[in-house]
Design a protein around this motif. Structure first.
Motif: not given
Lengths: 98, 114, 135
Positions: C23-24, C27, C30-31, C42-46, C97, C102
């Motif tokens: 996921t990082t 991120n 796509n940042a 774009y939604q950061a994934q955690t 992001v 990240q």
């Protein structure tokens, strides 16, 4: 189920080097000789067990424990071999026809 | 000491549990709010060995008193990696001692000493 | 106590760390994606970690990824008139992001991965020692 733990026996004095069975060459009865040999080996085994228990409990040196275990094994090995030989010889003598 | 086999078996149980707890601490090194745990069996064993009538040794699992970080997690990864190493070495040593005892008994009973 | 316990626990730690790495990395990749103001950034994934305690005696059993948190789809509205996606006022949406964060997370996730791999190795060594008992 963890069985209960017995207390450590007091540490015996340093046992004699292996081969104690050969030391009693003269005097004493045959069974005394065997008993003495087995007793001295018993000491090495107790020393080894005590050292191992202390090492497992976090006190005492692991190398000492393993060395003591090897000593006990060697002493036992020698004594068992000599005892077997002695018993065989004794039996042979007892079976002599006169 | 004819109880040596029991002592060594207990030590293996304790170390096995310690291995598991350390693995769990490392797996949760970044879990929010997680409190690391620690295992102690040596002091209970020492006590049982030292008391005149022997006794029952137990394995205890307690929370680590380390201070938590910003997300409430208090796992110290460096410490836990050292603990994993230590536990493994102790385990190997205890197995070796147990095997030495088995060989001794085997040999004394007339089998081979090796 | 079973040594297999330690295996499964470390395996769960490796899985969780792998998810975090993935996921990082996503991120980071796509940042800098630009989206029109009318759309979503774009939604950061955690990943969300929870400890598992499925053993009968309730002791810790490893870690599980309970889900993936998504960052705010609003992102940040900034001015970039040269972008083909810019609206009439020259505004676009960019993801909220922090590249620095990240990268820090990526290093952390990789450390976690290695730590759990090391723990797995140790458990394997101990188990192999146990196999020699009585041999």
């Amino acid at each position: 189920m963890i069985p209960p733990i017995a207390p450590l026996p007091p540490l015996p004095a340093t046992p004699p080097a292996g081969g104690a069975a050969a030391a009693d060459a003269s005097g004493g009865t045959f069974s005394n000789a065997i008993t003495q040999a087995l007793d001295s080996v018993q000491q090495t085994q107790t020393t080894a067990s005590t050292a191992e228990a202390q090492a497992a409990a976090g006190q005492g040196s692991v190398s000492d424990a393993l060395i003591d275990a090897t000593d006990a094994s060697l002493a036992t090995q020698v004594t068992v071999a000599l005892t077997n030989k002695a018993v065989t010889a004794f039996t042979d003598v007892m079976n002599l026809q006169f | 000491m004819d109880q040596i086999l029991n002592v060594l078996q207990f030590a293996l149980d304790g170390l096995s549990q310690q291995q598991q707890v350390v693995a769990n601490n490392l797996a949760n090194a970044d879990t929010p709010g997680f409190t690391a745990q620690q295992v102690n069996f040596e002091s209970s064993l020492q006590q049982a060995l030292a008391s005149p009538n022997g006794g029952q040794a137990t394995v205890t699992v307690t929370d680590s008193p380390d201070a938590p970080g910003s997300n409430g997690n208090n796992v110290d990864t460096g410490n836990q990696l050292v603990a994993a190493d230590q536990t493994t070495l102790q385990y190997q040593t205890t197995v070796e001692m147990l095997n030495a005892q088995y060989r001794l008994i085997q040999g004394a009973a007339g089998g081979s000493f090796s | 106590m079973s040594l297999f316990g330690a295996f499964n626990i470390s395996a769960s730690g490796i899985d969780a760390a792998q998810t975090w790495i993935n996921t990082t990395a996503g991120n980071i990749a796509n940042a800098n994606d630009v989206a029109p103001v009318s759309g979503k950034a774009y939604q950061a994934q955690t990943p969300v970690y929870t400890p598992t305690t499925s053993l009968p005696d309730g002791s810790g059993d490893g870690v599980a990824v309970a889900g993936i948190d998504l960052g705010d789809s609003t992102g940040i509205v900034e001015s970039d008139p040269t972008s083909p996606l810019a609206n009439s006022q020259g505004l676009v949406r960019v993801p909220d992001v922090s590249m620095g964060q990240q990268l820090v997370n990526l290093v952390q996730a990789q450390n976690d991965y290695q730590a759990n791999t090391a723990a797995l190795e140790r458990a394997k060594t101990a188990y192999q020692a146990a196999l020699t008992l009585g041999q």
